[in-house]
Design an enzyme around this catalytic site. Structure first.
Site, PDB file in Angstrom:
ATOM      1  N   TYR A 290      28.654  55.539  38.926  1.00 26.09           N
ATOM      2  CA  TYR A 290      28.589  54.081  38.801  1.00 26.09           C
ATOM      3  C   TYR A 290      29.911  53.531  38.263  1.00 26.09           C
ATOM      4  O   TYR A 290      30.480  52.590  38.825  1.00 26.09           O
ATOM      5  CB  TYR A 290      27.440  53.694  37.881  1.00 26.09           C
ATOM      6  CG  TYR A 290      27.354  52.211  37.583  1.00 26.09           C
ATOM      7  CD1 TYR A 290      26.805  51.337  38.508  1.00 26.09           C
ATOM      8  CD2 TYR A 290      27.825  51.692  36.380  1.00 26.09           C
ATOM      9  CE1 TYR A 290      26.726  49.978  38.246  1.00 26.09           C
ATOM     10  CE2 TYR A 290      27.753  50.333  36.107  1.00 26.09           C
ATOM     11  CZ  TYR A 290      27.199  49.479  37.043  1.00 26.09           C
ATOM     12  OH  TYR A 290      27.130  48.136  36.773  1.00 26.09           O
TER      13      TYR A 290
ATOM     14  N   SER B 122      31.810  45.578  36.408  1.00 22.05           N
ATOM     15  CA  SER B 122      31.109  45.913  35.173  1.00 22.05           C
ATOM     16  C   SER B 122      32.135  46.275  34.110  1.00 22.05           C
ATOM     17  O   SER B 122      33.233  46.759  34.431  1.00 22.05           O
ATOM     18  CB  SER B 122      30.167  47.112  35.393  1.00 22.05           C
ATOM     19  OG  SER B 122      29.659  47.599  34.163  1.00 22.05           O
TER      20      SER B 122
END
Length: 262
Positions: free
Chosen positions: A166, A153
């Site tokens: 995350y 990401s």
């Protein structure tokens, strides 16, 4: 499969590809792009069985091969089982693995517990470690080598509030790929990451209008990402066109990370 696209990767006929988290929108886009290139796709899911079966049906209706495999990838033995089953379904071969499965909860760091932290790390990072290790063993035994692509990401380098666990897990995924590229390279296995920006999905603009507006303003190409954009990147990295690309993080964010911050 809808919206046929021009082949981008020149995948060898009969390649067998395992995509984890294939029941979600991003996983669906990745799986369909591989199938459009002629790959046989093993579609992993944990709970989204119906969605994964719909993807498999779309592949089969277009003349391709697909199978749905269920597993909880937070359990190491389950990671190894799903890789083994994918290879068995593929006639003993596994050419590519795409580690897409993961979670993205929102939780403030001050109140986060170690259990909260571990739940995200196990889903996003430990699963990548275990699936990659199992897939590499199969690829080495097949003597054809193979490719592994982790879905990371842009948050690996640009953390967002409420995403400490995350972002940390995705940063570790990028580093895992670099380390794995070194150690699995002699086995003929390339390992890379794809780091998407914001990928559009149904209902996102209504659920997060301000965030979607900010992303569109920040993106050089003026739109959110599509699952097939990430699928194209994964197909490229698994193809001979990327035969000298390993240990690389391919950012697919429409140019958002190129925007100045001052």
């Amino acid at each position: 499969m809808t919206n046929p696209r021009k082949p981008v990767g020149q995948l060898a006929a009969g390649q067998v590809v395992l995509i984890t988290g294939a029941g979600g929108g991003l996983g669906r886009g990745i799986a369909l792009r591989f199938a459009q290139e002629g790959a046989a796709v093993a579609l992993h899911c944990r709970t989204a069985v119906q969605a994964a079966e719909e993807v498999a049906s779309a592949v089969r209706e277009a003349g391709g091969r697909a199978v749905v495999l269920r597993a909880d990838l937070t359990v190491e033995d389950e990671c190894r089982r799903v890789v083994r089953e994918a290879a068995e379904w593929g006639g003993g071969r596994l050419d590519a693995l795409v580690n897409n499965a993961g979670v993205q909860p929102v939780q403030a760091l001050p109140g986060m517990t170690a259990a909260d932290w571990r739940a995200v790390v196990d889903a996003n990072l430990t699963s990548v470690f275990a699936c990659t290790q199992a897939a590499a063993d199969v690829m080495r035994a097949g003597e054809r080598g193979g490719t592994v692509t982790h879905i990371a990401s842009v948050e690996a380098g640009l953390p967002a509030p409420g995403h400490a666990h995350y972002s940390a897990s995705k940063a570790a995924v990028v580093m895992h790929a670099r380390a794995a590229a070194q150690e699995y390279g002699p086995w003929g296995i390339r390992v890379n990451t794809v780091s998407p920006g914001l990928i559009g999905r149904e209902g996102l603009a209504e659920a997060w209008p301000e965030g979607v507006r900010r992303w569109r303003e920040a993106v050089a190409v003026g739109r959110l990402g599509r699952p097939e954009d990430v699928g194209d990147a994964c197909v490229f990295l698994a193809s001979p066109l990327a035969s000298w690309v390993t240990g690389h993080d391919l950012v697919v964010d429409g140019g958002a990370s190129a925007r100045p911050t001052w």
